[in-house]
Write a protein that holds these residues in place. Structure first.
Motif, PDB file in Angstrom:
ATOM      1  N   TYR A  20      -0.594   0.055   2.613  1.00  0.00           N
ATOM      2  CA  TYR A  20      -0.672  -0.956   1.558  1.00  0.00           C
ATOM      3  C   TYR A  20      -0.056  -2.237   2.109  1.00  0.00           C
ATOM      4  O   TYR A  20       1.112  -2.253   2.515  1.00  0.00           O
ATOM      5  N   VAL A  21      -0.834  -3.306   2.155  1.00  0.00           N
ATOM      6  CA  VAL A  21      -0.364  -4.593   2.664  1.00  0.00           C
ATOM      7  C   VAL A  21       0.076  -5.443   1.480  1.00  0.00           C
ATOM      8  O   VAL A  21      -0.697  -5.650   0.538  1.00  0.00           O
ATOM      9  N   VAL A  62      -7.124  -6.244   6.324  1.00  0.00           N
ATOM     10  CA  VAL A  62      -6.564  -5.887   5.025  1.00  0.00           C
ATOM     11  C   VAL A  62      -5.556  -6.962   4.664  1.00  0.00           C
ATOM     12  O   VAL A  62      -4.598  -7.190   5.399  1.00  0.00           O
ATOM     13  N   GLY A  63      -5.786  -7.631   3.541  1.00  0.00           N
ATOM     14  CA  GLY A  63      -4.894  -8.693   3.100  1.00  0.00           C
ATOM     15  C   GLY A  63      -3.998  -8.247   1.969  1.00  0.00           C
ATOM     16  O   GLY A  63      -3.999  -7.069   1.574  1.00  0.00           O
ATOM     17  N   THR A  94      -5.444  -1.939   0.366  1.00  0.00           N
ATOM     18  CA  THR A  94      -5.026  -0.611   0.779  1.00  0.00           C
ATOM     19  C   THR A  94      -6.074  -0.025   1.708  1.00  0.00           C
ATOM     20  O   THR A  94      -7.265  -0.203   1.481  1.00  0.00           O
ATOM     21  N   ALA A  95      -5.630   0.654   2.758  1.00  0.00           N
ATOM     22  CA  ALA A  95      -6.542   1.334   3.672  1.00  0.00           C
ATOM     23  C   ALA A  95      -6.068   2.767   3.867  1.00  0.00           C
ATOM     24  O   ALA A  95      -4.872   3.018   3.976  1.00  0.00           O
ATOM     25  N   PHE A  96      -7.014   3.678   3.920  1.00  0.00           N
ATOM     26  CA  PHE A  96      -6.725   5.089   4.173  1.00  0.00           C
ATOM     27  C   PHE A  96      -7.063   5.388   5.621  1.00  0.00           C
ATOM     28  O   PHE A  96      -8.172   5.085   6.087  1.00  0.00           O
ATOM     29  N   LEU A  97      -6.100   5.947   6.361  1.00  0.00           N
ATOM     30  CA  LEU A  97      -6.260   6.280   7.772  1.00  0.00           C
ATOM     31  C   LEU A  97      -6.181   7.799   7.888  1.00  0.00           C
ATOM     32  O   LEU A  97      -5.083   8.366   8.014  1.00  0.00           O
ATOM     33  N   PRO A  98      -7.321   8.489   7.813  1.00  0.00           N
ATOM     34  CA  PRO A  98      -7.285   9.955   7.767  1.00  0.00           C
ATOM     35  C   PRO A  98      -6.965  10.593   9.107  1.00  0.00           C
ATOM     36  O   PRO A  98      -7.197  10.009  10.167  1.00  0.00           O
ATOM     37  N   ARG A 134       3.619  -7.762   6.030  1.00  0.00           N
ATOM     38  CA  ARG A 134       4.521  -6.734   5.508  1.00  0.00           C
ATOM     39  C   ARG A 134       3.667  -5.667   4.844  1.00  0.00           C
ATOM     40  O   ARG A 134       2.791  -5.981   4.041  1.00  0.00           O
ATOM     41  N   LEU A 135       3.960  -4.421   5.211  1.00  0.00           N
ATOM     42  CA  LEU A 135       3.152  -3.337   4.702  1.00  0.00           C
ATOM     43  C   LEU A 135       3.981  -2.085   4.511  1.00  0.00           C
ATOM     44  O   LEU A 135       5.064  -1.948   5.075  1.00  0.00           O
ATOM     45  N   ILE A 136       3.437  -1.212   3.712  1.00  0.00           N
ATOM     46  CA  ILE A 136       4.020   0.098   3.446  1.00  0.00           C
ATOM     47  C   ILE A 136       3.034   1.133   3.969  1.00  0.00           C
ATOM     48  O   ILE A 136       1.830   1.025   3.728  1.00  0.00           O
ATOM     49  N   ILE A 137       3.555   2.111   4.681  1.00  0.00           N
ATOM     50  CA  ILE A 137       2.733   3.228   5.152  1.00  0.00           C
ATOM     51  C   ILE A 137       3.266   4.508   4.520  1.00  0.00           C
ATOM     52  O   ILE A 137       4.455   4.816   4.642  1.00  0.00           O
ATOM     53  N   ALA A 138       2.389   5.225   3.837  1.00  0.00           N
ATOM     54  CA  ALA A 138       2.727   6.547   3.309  1.00  0.00           C
ATOM     55  C   ALA A 138       2.127   7.578   4.254  1.00  0.00           C
ATOM     56  O   ALA A 138       0.922   7.527   4.549  1.00  0.00           O
TER      57      ALA A 138
END
Length: 156
Positions: A60-61, A77-78, A82-86, A102-106
């Protein structure tokens, strides 16, 4: 059990162009999830192309623009995106803008805390590749140069 973490409660991996901070470690979630906060300076490459075999990532950016390679597709991605990286899909990401991103990675499940904690003790690319392999990841270190030439980015 702790449910709230503040900056300084966990660990961070600072590099000249990228700072990765563990915002929520896997042990706080019973291993189901880890959350990283990442700040990428303009021209920063977060990681070379890599493949996870055991976990998925969701990005999530919330500030700036992140360029991403997902399989063979490149995208941006601005803020608010949100982008999913499977798992099992090669990917990488970098700051493709002119302000910090700045981004969050789950990370699900949260298998990689030990990998991130082990990075500072590695000595060179071969040890990083071996550490990654021990966590079910394939790092394609040679891709860093190619991405650098194509996008003007670097890991350091």
């Amino acid at each position: 059990m702790t449910f709230v973490f503040h900056p300084g409660d966990t660990f961070e991996l600072p590099r000249p162009k990228v700072v990765e901070r563990m915002a929520m470690p896997a042990d706080a979630t019973g291993g189901t999830l880890s959350i990283l906060e990442i700040v990428v300076q303009p021209g920063g490459l977060v990681a070379p192309v890599h493949v996870h075999t055991l976990e998925d990532e969701t990005m999530y950016v919330y500030e700036g623009v992140v360029g991403a390679l997902l399989g063979k597709e490149e995208l941006e991605v601005g803020p608010g995106g949100t982008a999913f990286l499977p798992r099992d899909v090669a990917h990488s990401f970098w700051n493709s803008g002119d302000v910090p991103a700045r981004l969050i990675i789950a990370i699900t499940p949260g298998n990689l805390d030990g990998y991130f904690r082990g990075l500072p003790a590695t000595n060179g690319p071969d040890e990083i590749v071996e550490l990654a392999r021990s966590y079910g990841m394939e790092l394609r270190m040679e891709s860093a140069r190619e991405l650098g030439e194509r996008h003007g980015v670097s890991m350091f």
